[in-house]
Design a protein around this motif. Structure first.
Motif, mmCIF file in Angstrom:
data_model
loop_
_atom_site.group_PDB
_atom_site.id
_atom_site.type_symbol
_atom_site.label_atom_id
_atom_site.label_comp_id
_atom_site.label_asym_id
_atom_site.label_seq_id
_atom_site.Cartn_x
_atom_site.Cartn_y
_atom_site.Cartn_z
ATOM 1 N N ARG A 22 33.966 42.448 39.064
ATOM 2 C CA ARG A 22 32.588 43.049 39.721
ATOM 3 C C ARG A 22 33.498 43.300 41.380
ATOM 4 N NH1 ARG A 22 29.859 39.212 37.528
ATOM 5 N NH2 ARG A 22 29.938 38.062 39.384
ATOM 6 N N ASP A 23 34.210 42.577 41.696
ATOM 7 C CA ASP A 23 34.512 43.167 43.034
ATOM 8 C C ASP A 23 36.440 42.746 42.850
ATOM 9 O OD1 ASP A 23 34.383 44.009 45.218
ATOM 10 O OD2 ASP A 23 33.071 42.235 46.315
ATOM 11 N N LEU A 24 37.052 43.751 42.568
ATOM 12 C CA LEU A 24 38.850 43.325 42.145
ATOM 13 C C LEU A 24 38.830 43.841 43.469
ATOM 14 C CD1 LEU A 24 40.459 42.689 40.651
ATOM 15 C CD2 LEU A 24 40.717 44.469 39.157
ATOM 16 N N LEU A 25 38.520 44.872 44.369
ATOM 17 C CA LEU A 25 39.307 45.496 45.035
ATOM 18 C C LEU A 25 39.129 44.841 46.063
ATOM 19 C CD1 LEU A 25 40.960 48.346 46.780
ATOM 20 C CD2 LEU A 25 38.253 48.895 47.244
ATOM 21 N N ARG A 26 38.322 44.496 45.949
ATOM 22 C CA ARG A 26 38.128 43.061 47.442
ATOM 23 C C ARG A 26 38.733 41.658 47.304
ATOM 24 N NH1 ARG A 26 32.963 43.566 51.817
ATOM 25 N NH2 ARG A 26 32.994 45.674 51.582
ATOM 26 N N VAL A 27 38.764 41.265 46.289
ATOM 27 C CA VAL A 27 40.120 40.416 46.115
ATOM 28 C C VAL A 27 41.200 40.605 45.657
ATOM 29 C CG1 VAL A 27 40.578 39.552 43.784
ATOM 30 C CG2 VAL A 27 38.262 39.277 43.995
ATOM 31 N N GLN A 28 41.300 42.049 45.787
ATOM 32 C CA GLN A 28 43.024 42.414 45.987
ATOM 33 C C GLN A 28 43.616 42.470 47.218
ATOM 34 O OE1 GLN A 28 42.581 45.724 43.287
ATOM 35 N NE2 GLN A 28 44.042 45.077 41.601
ATOM 36 N N GLN A 29 43.080 42.871 48.645
ATOM 37 C CA GLN A 29 42.689 42.757 49.564
ATOM 38 C C GLN A 29 42.609 41.126 50.639
ATOM 39 O OE1 GLN A 29 38.959 44.485 50.917
ATOM 40 N NE2 GLN A 29 40.100 47.009 50.774
ATOM 41 N N SER A 30 42.355 40.185 49.656
ATOM 42 C CA SER A 30 42.360 39.118 49.997
ATOM 43 C C SER A 30 43.612 38.043 49.644
ATOM 44 C CB SER A 30 40.920 37.693 49.983
ATOM 45 O OG SER A 30 40.787 37.908 48.396
ATOM 46 N N LEU A 31 44.597 38.597 48.736
ATOM 47 C CA LEU A 31 45.934 38.020 47.737
ATOM 48 C C LEU A 31 47.171 38.866 48.995
ATOM 49 C CD1 LEU A 31 44.555 39.088 44.271
ATOM 50 C CD2 LEU A 31 44.600 36.949 45.398
ATOM 51 N N GLY A 32 47.877 37.401 47.958
ATOM 52 C CA GLY A 32 49.670 37.996 48.908
ATOM 53 C C GLY A 32 49.860 38.183 47.427
ATOM 54 N N TYR A 33 50.776 38.818 46.878
ATOM 55 C CA TYR A 33 51.471 38.560 46.511
ATOM 56 C C TYR A 33 53.724 39.180 45.997
ATOM 57 C CZ TYR A 33 53.099 39.888 40.960
ATOM 58 O OH TYR A 33 53.635 39.928 39.835
ATOM 59 N N CYS A 34 53.669 38.063 45.763
ATOM 60 C CA CYS A 34 55.654 38.459 45.916
ATOM 61 C C CYS A 34 56.241 37.600 44.446
ATOM 62 C CB CYS A 34 55.969 36.769 46.732
ATOM 63 S SG CYS A 34 57.575 36.424 46.895
ATOM 64 N N PRO A 35 56.232 39.783 44.034
ATOM 65 C CA PRO A 35 57.041 39.489 42.416
ATOM 66 C C PRO A 35 58.571 38.748 42.570
ATOM 67 C CG PRO A 35 57.539 40.850 43.491
ATOM 68 C CD PRO A 35 56.630 40.310 44.984
ATOM 69 N N GLN A 36 58.461 38.503 40.727
ATOM 70 C CA GLN A 36 59.527 37.882 40.598
ATOM 71 C C GLN A 36 60.830 39.134 41.296
ATOM 72 O OE1 GLN A 36 59.935 37.209 36.667
ATOM 73 N NE2 GLN A 36 62.299 36.920 36.940
ATOM 74 N N PHE A 37 60.307 39.894 40.885
ATOM 75 C CA PHE A 37 62.291 41.156 41.613
ATOM 76 C C PHE A 37 60.969 41.885 42.474
ATOM 77 C CE2 PHE A 37 62.390 40.465 36.678
ATOM 78 C CZ PHE A 37 63.284 39.809 36.546
ATOM 79 N N ASP A 38 61.998 41.618 43.442
ATOM 80 C CA ASP A 38 61.957 42.518 44.932
ATOM 81 C C ASP A 38 61.447 43.595 44.991
ATOM 82 O OD1 ASP A 38 62.181 39.883 46.549
ATOM 83 O OD2 ASP A 38 64.234 39.870 46.131
ATOM 84 N N ALA A 39 60.172 43.755 44.705
ATOM 85 C CA ALA A 39 59.722 45.542 44.763
ATOM 86 C C ALA A 39 60.102 45.975 46.365
ATOM 87 C CB ALA A 39 58.596 45.676 44.489
ATOM 88 N N LEU A 40 60.872 46.179 47.048
ATOM 89 C CA LEU A 40 61.476 46.198 47.930
ATOM 90 C C LEU A 40 62.296 47.646 47.952
ATOM 91 C CD1 LEU A 40 63.802 43.314 49.533
ATOM 92 C CD2 LEU A 40 61.002 43.834 49.932
ATOM 93 N N PHE A 41 62.499 49.042 49.014
ATOM 94 C CA PHE A 41 63.127 50.149 49.353
ATOM 95 C C PHE A 41 64.304 50.179 50.205
ATOM 96 C CE2 PHE A 41 58.232 50.786 49.962
ATOM 97 C CZ PHE A 41 58.477 51.454 48.590
#
Length: 121
Positions: A22-41
């Protein structure tokens, strides 16, 4: 499912007291995520990556420089701060991805790894 990357097929989960259904956007705002493969520019520096993510995470402008410097020092990236990420070793790319995940002091951080060596998962 907890990050919203996969569709929830059943059940319910709460992060920080908020429903992932019901509140995924707020949940996402409170998460940090470091993917397996670096998503860097590749062309951005560590400093530029961190400045970008402080803005995306809503860090006040007055705090941006302090937060960026904190991340560079804590993850031992200060000497690479102004070099393009494409020139970093794999370990330093991983450190930068971890620093990005820590921006905004999330209540939960997902550090995704490749699994056990030789297992393919």
């Amino acid at each position: 499912m907890l990050t919203g990357d996969e569709t929830t097929t059943g059940g319910e989960a709460f992060i920080g007291g908020r429903s992932i259904l019901r509140d995924l956007l707020r949940v996402q705002q409170s998460l940090g995520y470091c993917p397996q493969f670096d998503a860097l520019f590749e062309d951005l520096t560590a400093r530029e990556h961190l400045e970008l993510y402080t803005r995306l995470r809503g860090i006040p402008w007055k705090d941006e420089e302090r937060v960026v410097q904190w991340a560079l020092e804590k993850l031992e990236l200060a000497k690479y701060a102004d070099k393009p990420a494409g020139t970093y070793s794999g370990g330093n790319k991983r450190k930068l991805s971890t620093a990005i995940a820590l921006i905004g002091y999330p209540s939960l951080i997902f550090l995704v790894s490749g699994g056990l060596p030789g297992r393919g998962w």
